[in-house]
Design a protein around this motif. Structure first.
Motif, PDB file in Angstrom:
ATOM      1  N   ARG A   1     -33.074 -35.078  29.144  1.00  0.00           N
ATOM      2  CA  ARG A   1     -32.791 -35.151  27.710  1.00  0.00           C
ATOM      3  C   ARG A   1     -32.538 -33.714  27.266  1.00  0.00           C
ATOM      4  O   ARG A   1     -33.435 -32.873  27.348  1.00  0.00           O
ATOM      5  CB  ARG A   1     -33.980 -35.763  26.974  1.00  0.00           C
ATOM      6  CG  ARG A   1     -33.851 -35.890  25.473  1.00  0.00           C
ATOM      7  CD  ARG A   1     -35.088 -36.605  24.948  1.00  0.00           C
ATOM      8  NE  ARG A   1     -35.083 -36.767  23.505  1.00  0.00           N
ATOM      9  CZ  ARG A   1     -35.584 -35.866  22.643  1.00  0.00           C
ATOM     10  NH1 ARG A   1     -36.119 -34.741  23.107  1.00  0.00           N
ATOM     11  NH2 ARG A   1     -35.559 -36.098  21.348  1.00  0.00           N
ATOM     12  N   ILE A   2     -31.307 -33.422  26.824  1.00  0.00           N
ATOM     13  CA  ILE A   2     -30.892 -32.042  26.559  1.00  0.00           C
ATOM     14  C   ILE A   2     -30.533 -31.893  25.082  1.00  0.00           C
ATOM     15  O   ILE A   2     -29.667 -32.601  24.564  1.00  0.00           O
ATOM     16  CB  ILE A   2     -29.676 -31.657  27.419  1.00  0.00           C
ATOM     17  CG1 ILE A   2     -30.008 -31.818  28.906  1.00  0.00           C
ATOM     18  CG2 ILE A   2     -29.232 -30.233  27.120  1.00  0.00           C
ATOM     19  CD1 ILE A   2     -28.800 -31.685  29.803  1.00  0.00           C
ATOM     20  N   ARG A   3     -31.199 -30.963  24.444  1.00  0.00           N
ATOM     21  CA  ARG A   3     -30.861 -30.601  23.065  1.00  0.00           C
ATOM     22  C   ARG A   3     -30.069 -29.298  23.108  1.00  0.00           C
ATOM     23  O   ARG A   3     -30.544 -28.296  23.646  1.00  0.00           O
ATOM     24  CB  ARG A   3     -32.132 -30.416  22.233  1.00  0.00           C
ATOM     25  CG  ARG A   3     -32.972 -31.677  22.104  1.00  0.00           C
ATOM     26  CD  ARG A   3     -34.257 -31.395  21.336  1.00  0.00           C
ATOM     27  NE  ARG A   3     -35.116 -30.462  22.060  1.00  0.00           N
ATOM     28  CZ  ARG A   3     -36.081 -30.812  22.890  1.00  0.00           C
ATOM     29  NH1 ARG A   3     -36.322 -32.089  23.102  1.00  0.00           N
ATOM     30  NH2 ARG A   3     -36.818 -29.906  23.521  1.00  0.00           N
TER      31      ARG A   3
ATOM     32  N   THR B   1     -34.374 -27.192  36.628  1.00  0.00           N
ATOM     33  CA  THR B   1     -33.680 -25.942  36.281  1.00  0.00           C
ATOM     34  C   THR B   1     -32.314 -26.258  35.693  1.00  0.00           C
ATOM     35  O   THR B   1     -31.294 -25.751  36.150  1.00  0.00           O
ATOM     36  CB  THR B   1     -33.510 -25.048  37.522  1.00  0.00           C
ATOM     37  OG1 THR B   1     -32.859 -25.796  38.552  1.00  0.00           O
ATOM     38  CG2 THR B   1     -34.849 -24.546  38.031  1.00  0.00           C
ATOM     39  N   VAL B   2     -32.284 -27.118  34.700  1.00  0.00           N
ATOM     40  CA  VAL B   2     -31.017 -27.502  34.082  1.00  0.00           C
ATOM     41  C   VAL B   2     -30.568 -26.443  33.083  1.00  0.00           C
ATOM     42  O   VAL B   2     -29.476 -25.869  33.196  1.00  0.00           O
ATOM     43  CB  VAL B   2     -31.146 -28.878  33.405  1.00  0.00           C
ATOM     44  CG1 VAL B   2     -29.899 -29.198  32.589  1.00  0.00           C
ATOM     45  CG2 VAL B   2     -31.394 -29.958  34.448  1.00  0.00           C
ATOM     46  N   ALA B   3     -31.388 -26.159  32.087  1.00  0.00           N
ATOM     47  CA  ALA B   3     -31.016 -25.177  31.068  1.00  0.00           C
ATOM     48  C   ALA B   3     -30.814 -23.793  31.677  1.00  0.00           C
ATOM     49  O   ALA B   3     -29.938 -23.039  31.246  1.00  0.00           O
ATOM     50  CB  ALA B   3     -32.082 -25.136  29.977  1.00  0.00           C
ATOM     51  N   ALA B   4     -31.611 -23.456  32.688  1.00  0.00           N
ATOM     52  CA  ALA B   4     -31.517 -22.124  33.288  1.00  0.00           C
ATOM     53  C   ALA B   4     -30.120 -21.820  33.785  1.00  0.00           C
ATOM     54  O   ALA B   4     -29.655 -20.670  33.729  1.00  0.00           O
ATOM     55  CB  ALA B   4     -32.524 -22.009  34.432  1.00  0.00           C
TER      56      ALA B   4
ATOM     57  N   GLY C   1     -25.891 -31.307  19.656  1.00  0.00           N
ATOM     58  CA  GLY C   1     -25.937 -32.648  20.199  1.00  0.00           C
ATOM     59  C   GLY C   1     -27.159 -32.890  21.044  1.00  0.00           C
ATOM     60  O   GLY C   1     -27.799 -31.947  21.538  1.00  0.00           O
ATOM     61  N   LEU C   2     -27.492 -34.159  21.209  1.00  0.00           N
ATOM     62  CA  LEU C   2     -28.554 -34.589  22.104  1.00  0.00           C
ATOM     63  C   LEU C   2     -27.894 -35.381  23.225  1.00  0.00           C
ATOM     64  O   LEU C   2     -27.318 -36.445  22.993  1.00  0.00           O
ATOM     65  CB  LEU C   2     -29.566 -35.461  21.361  1.00  0.00           C
ATOM     66  CG  LEU C   2     -30.695 -36.055  22.212  1.00  0.00           C
ATOM     67  CD1 LEU C   2     -31.555 -34.954  22.824  1.00  0.00           C
ATOM     68  CD2 LEU C   2     -31.552 -36.991  21.365  1.00  0.00           C
ATOM     69  N   TYR C   3     -27.949 -34.852  24.426  1.00  0.00           N
ATOM     70  CA  TYR C   3     -27.284 -35.433  25.580  1.00  0.00           C
ATOM     71  C   TYR C   3     -28.342 -35.958  26.553  1.00  0.00           C
ATOM     72  O   TYR C   3     -29.360 -35.292  26.790  1.00  0.00           O
ATOM     73  CB  TYR C   3     -26.429 -34.385  26.292  1.00  0.00           C
ATOM     74  CG  TYR C   3     -25.395 -33.720  25.415  1.00  0.00           C
ATOM     75  CD1 TYR C   3     -24.074 -34.146  25.415  1.00  0.00           C
ATOM     76  CD2 TYR C   3     -25.738 -32.646  24.593  1.00  0.00           C
ATOM     77  CE1 TYR C   3     -23.118 -33.528  24.620  1.00  0.00           C
ATOM     78  CE2 TYR C   3     -24.800 -32.019  23.794  1.00  0.00           C
ATOM     79  CZ  TYR C   3     -23.495 -32.468  23.805  1.00  0.00           C
ATOM     80  OH  TYR C   3     -22.545 -31.857  23.011  1.00  0.00           O
ATOM     81  N   THR C   4     -28.097 -37.114  27.114  1.00  0.00           N
ATOM     82  CA  THR C   4     -29.046 -37.653  28.088  1.00  0.00           C
ATOM     83  C   THR C   4     -28.313 -38.026  29.374  1.00  0.00           C
ATOM     84  O   THR C   4     -27.117 -38.348  29.365  1.00  0.00           O
ATOM     85  CB  THR C   4     -29.775 -38.902  27.557  1.00  0.00           C
ATOM     86  OG1 THR C   4     -28.854 -40.001  27.474  1.00  0.00           O
ATOM     87  CG2 THR C   4     -30.400 -38.640  26.203  1.00  0.00           C
ATOM     88  N   THR C   5     -29.050 -37.966  30.473  1.00  0.00           N
ATOM     89  CA  THR C   5     -28.519 -38.406  31.757  1.00  0.00           C
ATOM     90  C   THR C   5     -29.554 -39.295  32.425  1.00  0.00           C
ATOM     91  O   THR C   5     -30.756 -39.065  32.313  1.00  0.00           O
ATOM     92  CB  THR C   5     -28.205 -37.224  32.690  1.00  0.00           C
ATOM     93  OG1 THR C   5     -29.429 -36.585  33.083  1.00  0.00           O
ATOM     94  CG2 THR C   5     -27.318 -36.205  31.995  1.00  0.00           C
TER      95      THR C   5
ATOM     96  N   ASP D   1     -32.402 -26.787  25.315  1.00  0.00           N
ATOM     97  CA  ASP D   1     -33.714 -27.229  25.780  1.00  0.00           C
ATOM     98  C   ASP D   1     -33.503 -28.470  26.624  1.00  0.00           C
ATOM     99  O   ASP D   1     -32.912 -29.455  26.156  1.00  0.00           O
ATOM    100  CB  ASP D   1     -34.648 -27.564  24.620  1.00  0.00           C
ATOM    101  CG  ASP D   1     -35.207 -26.327  23.941  1.00  0.00           C
ATOM    102  OD1 ASP D   1     -34.957 -25.210  24.445  1.00  0.00           O
ATOM    103  OD2 ASP D   1     -35.888 -26.479  22.908  1.00  0.00           O
ATOM    104  N   ALA D   2     -33.983 -28.449  27.874  1.00  0.00           N
ATOM    105  CA  ALA D   2     -33.804 -29.574  28.789  1.00  0.00           C
ATOM    106  C   ALA D   2     -35.163 -30.134  29.179  1.00  0.00           C
ATOM    107  O   ALA D   2     -36.016 -29.407  29.710  1.00  0.00           O
ATOM    108  CB  ALA D   2     -33.040 -29.143  30.031  1.00  0.00           C
TER     109      ALA D   2
END
Length: 854
Positions: free
Chosen positions: A440-442, A471-474, A332-336, A459-460
């Protein structure tokens, strides 16, 4: 004009057509009435006029002629004020006077019509719909108003003392006597105003001040990189004169091409925001700790910075699963959207120089760090800088550095040789006060044949304007076992204002994607979402929370439906690192039979003052009345920053150690009996080391990482209006595993407020900028909506108090972990109700309706 205020007649000059709030605050000195939004939205400036509540920021002062005005100071001793203190219906306290005034008017109406009948949540929410609390203390406010109306607080204490309250400073905050930086007005005060750039990208050729003394606030290269960036500052005896002086300053800009499109920045293209390595080093950070992982730059794209584990294996497994078992692949592709901090007390600083010493009264989350940075910036020894923050009206992460209000106030005070106060207007606060970056998060996730997590990739792209350090994906490295995972963070840099750390930086954003993907995987595998999480999650503390959540009646109750209103229940989990400041100290001095506890910590509504006082009293075995806590001064022993969930786990053990040392110094026995003859005895306690040591052998920005993770599991229940597209949160159960709870009522308030902020993140809050000019469009509290009391679900907090026996005191911080899973749990509840998955946040009505239609 003559009118009555709190029973006293006053005559004021209104020829300059002031508002009522200006007269009440500035001319009469009744600073309990707070000016926050200047638009009639927040209710902090509420007064009563002939018994009816009014927002004084929109009321012309001339309209008060001949009227009877009541401010919060005139309600001292009212049952509503006592109830707010007794039920802990407050945190930072900046909005509290307005709530008390409005609630007192409701109380009088309710009692006249209904006697001592207890009003319901709906009646209270309707009455207080014009009031906002950014701390989210609404559950306590519901309790306080209901209890007061029912007569629980009708009788004042007979001994003349204030009633016992969960929070030490509650009486000051409920009667309006608490003084914040914005309330201080020393003799000879000048008001400072910051001149800001109207351009997203420009080189400042010159500043033509004429007869206006000013201080420049430009970076060394003279380049401004966003609309609203400080350029210079001026001061005058009042704000109107300062604004007029600012208007006379001429700034010669060489306007440069601006990078405003995040999509273009993700390709590395567009006009460069930072032209060289030196400029990049000055880029502000949107996280709490320094960047330890270097990352390369390609134009306006920074990254990746990676926290991967066997990334090649993860990519291979995902690729193979797409081909062979696509039903076990969730992608999914998630956005905030960006979420603005919006503390009700804006950034504010009052600076003065005296005999070579710099004195700062500042709204900050770190008096110690502010003093250290100021000493470095202004070239004075650190012992000649004193920063004070007696009361702080919220921060949530954006008040932890040497911000522009501090720099401007100090430079102007030095220029004029007088005290200067700089207070940001609400549009400045919403433009340049900080925000949680948009993302934008893949994501791709694979489960193996046994239903276990096999691989994860995330991937953020972090969109924090000119700031870096997302540091979202981390953070996805620390959830759900040790399966291979590729986790990459990118910064897409644009000519827009900088982001700043916001309550669990990166955490709620990461959970938004990860926890929805886990939920989707549970549906794919035909498993209960709580059961799947429990199986994947190796954290025993969260296992106890999963078991508790699974037993909730709401989890097994009816849901869904086919009508207009549909009910859904969702779950999400999170963990967070245990942070502390290992060099925290507490000094105890016996003064006239009272133990005075001092520490360079501050209280922005989290309860540091109360934790310190009660920890010392408990350690000494004396009544709380024999202990006084003094916080908010940099010129005492080292204290922690109020950020990173480190304050209580740093402060409470140091206070306990100090109490042990004082007990020894007094010879043990009955300490209360010995205090009267121990005047002048002084000891300093230190935060003991954890039994198993720390993960990090050094501190980073005042933070050490301890061993163990806190945990949270939240179950949210929503009602979805499929005709209007509205989501109404009905209830949230929040399970928290953070060890021993030092102050139960204050901790519950913190966790409830965290849920409220998570509701705002999920459903309402969306910072917007003009795509052509880069100007922030949501620059007032009408356009930038935060949750009100009517948006608050019924919140139940459950504490699991095991698992941190190696920590002195047995407990760690919880202010951040409590907000991480909220938005995701609401999203999963919406999916449960409708079958539609909300990939984009906030879950706006237009998005929901469009999703249901496709």
């Amino acid at each position: 004009m003559e009118f009555e205020v709190n029973g006293t007649r006053h005559a004021v000059d209104v020829d300059d057509d002031p508002t009522a709030v200006e007269v009440v605050r500035d001319r009469l000195g009744l600073t309990g009435t707070k000016l926050v939004c200047a638009g009639g939205v927040c209710g902090a400036c509420t007064i009563q006029v002939d018994g009816e509540p009014r927002v004084s920021c929109l009321t012309p002062a001339v309209g008060l002629a001949g009227r009877r005005v009541t401010t919060v100071e005139g309600l001292a001793g009212h049952p509503i004020g006592r109830a707010f203190a007794g039920e802990d219906a407050l945190q930072c306290g900046y909005c509290t006077p307005g709530f008390v005034v409005g609630a007192a008017a409701f109380y009088e109406r309710w009692r006249a019509a209904h006697g001592r009948t207890r009003p319901g949540r709906e009646q209270i929410a309707d009455a207080l719909a014009g009031h906002l609390c950014r701390c989210g203390a609404y559950e306590g406010i519901f309790d306080a108003v209901a209890a007061a109306c029912a007569g629980d607080y009708d009788n004042a204490p007979t001994d003349g003392q204030a009633p016992a309250a969960p929070r030490t400073e509650a009486p000051e905050k409920t009667d309006g006597s608490a003084r914040y930086t914005t309330d201080l007005r020393p003799e000879g005060l000048l008001e400072g105003v910051i001149i800001r750039s109207p351009h997203a990208h420009a080189h400042v050729r010159s500043l033509e001040a004429g007869d206006v003394p000013l201080v420049p606030l430009l970076p060394p290269d003279g380049v401004v990189r966003y609309v609203g960036q400080p350029v210079a500052a001026v001061a005058a005896p009042d704000r109107a004169s300062a604004r007029a002086a600012a208007a006379r300053v001429r700034v010669d800009y060489e306007v440069l091409p601006a990078a405003l499109d995040a999509r273009q920045a993700r390709t590395g293209e567009g006009p460069p925001v930072y032209e060289d390595k030196a400029a990049r080093k000055r880029a502000p950070g949107s996280g709490e700790t320094p960047q330890l992982v270097p990352a390369r730059w390609r134009g306006n794209l920074r990254g990746p910075s990676a926290m991967s584990r066997r990334p090649a294996t993860a990519v291979r497994r995902i690729t193979e699963a797409r081909r062979s078992t696509p039903e076990r692949v969730v992608e999914g592709l998630y956005t905030t959207a960006a979420q603005t901090h919006t503390p009700l007390e804006p950034h504010a600083c009052l600076a003065r120089w005296s005999d070579g010493t710099l004195h700062l009264e500042v709204s900050t989350q770190s008096v110690k760090r502010t003093a250290e940075l100021a000493a470095e910036r202004f070239g004075v020894p650190v012992e000649r800088v004193v920063a004070r923050a007696v009361h702080v009206g919220g921060g949530f992460g954006c008040k932890m550095g040497l911000t522009s209000d501090v720099v401007a106030a100090v430079e102007l005070a030095r220029l004029h040789g007088a005290p200067v106060r700089v207070v940001l207007d609400r549009d400045e606060e919403l433009t340049d006060g900080g925000y949680r970056p948009g993302t934008r998060i893949r994501l791709a996730m694979v489960a193996d044949e046994a239903g276990d997590l096999s691989a994860l990739a995330m991937d953020a792209d972090n969109d924090g304007g000119v700031s870096i350090g997302g540091t979202v994906a981390a953070l996805a490295r620390f959830m759900y076992g040790k399966a291979p995972r590729r986790l990459r963070d990118f910064d897409t840099v644009t000519h827009r204002p900088p982001g700043a750390p916001f309550r669990g930086p990166g955490g709620p954003t990461m959970c938004w994607a990860l926890e929805q993907a886990v939920d989707e995987m549970a549906h794919r595998l035909g498993q209960d979402p709580i059961a799947l999480r429990r199986r994947w999650d190796g954290n025993p503390k969260r296992h106890a929370l999963y078991d508790r959540a699974a037993s909730l009646p709401v989890w097994s109750g009816p849901r869904g439906g086919t009508g207009r209103f549909r009910r859904g229940v969702g779950v999400a989990a999170a963990n967070w690192m245990y942070f502390l400041d290992p060099v925290t100290e507490v000094e105890l001095t016996v003064e006239d039979g009272i133990v005075v506890a001092r520490c360079a910590v501050q209280d922005m509504g989290t309860g540091s003052r109360t934790v310190l006082r009660r920890a010392v009293a408990a350690g000494l075995g004396v009544p709380e009345a024999r202990v006084r806590a003094e916080v908010g001064r940099s010129d005492t022993v080292h204290g922690p920053t109020s950020g990173g969930s480190r304050t209580t786990p740093s402060l409470a053990p140091a206070a306990a150690d100090a109490a042990d040392r004082l007990r020894d110094a007094l010879g043990g026995g009955d300490i209360a009996a010995r205090l009267d003859t121990a005047h002048g005895v002084r000891v300093t306690g230190r935060r003991p080391r954890d039994r198993r040591g720390f993960v990090t052998p050094f501190t980073m920005g005042g933070i050490a990482i301890g061993r163990g993770f806190t945990g949270s599991v939240q179950v949210a229940e929503v009602e979805v209006d499929t005709r209007l597209g509205r989501v109404r949160p009905l209830s949230v159960w929040s399970g928290i595993a953070a060890g021993r709870i030092h102050e139960d009522r204050l901790a519950r308030s913190q966790c409830q407020g965290a849920v409220v902020q998570g509701v705002g993140y999920a459903l309402f809050e969306e910072r917007r900028t003009d795509p052509v000019t880069g100007r922030v469009l949501t620059e007032n509290m009408e356009d930038y909506r935060i949750p009100g009391i009517g948006d608050t679900p019924e919140i139940t907090i459950h504490f699991h108090q095991e698992g941190f026996d190696h920590v002195p005191g047995g407990g760690v911080g919880l202010g951040e972990i409590a907000t991480l899973p909220t938005a995701a749990s609401l999203a999963n509840a919406v999916h449960d109700a409708t079958g539609w998955r909300p990939y984009d946040m906030p879950i706006r009505p237009d998005r929901l309706l469009e999703g249901l239609a496709t």
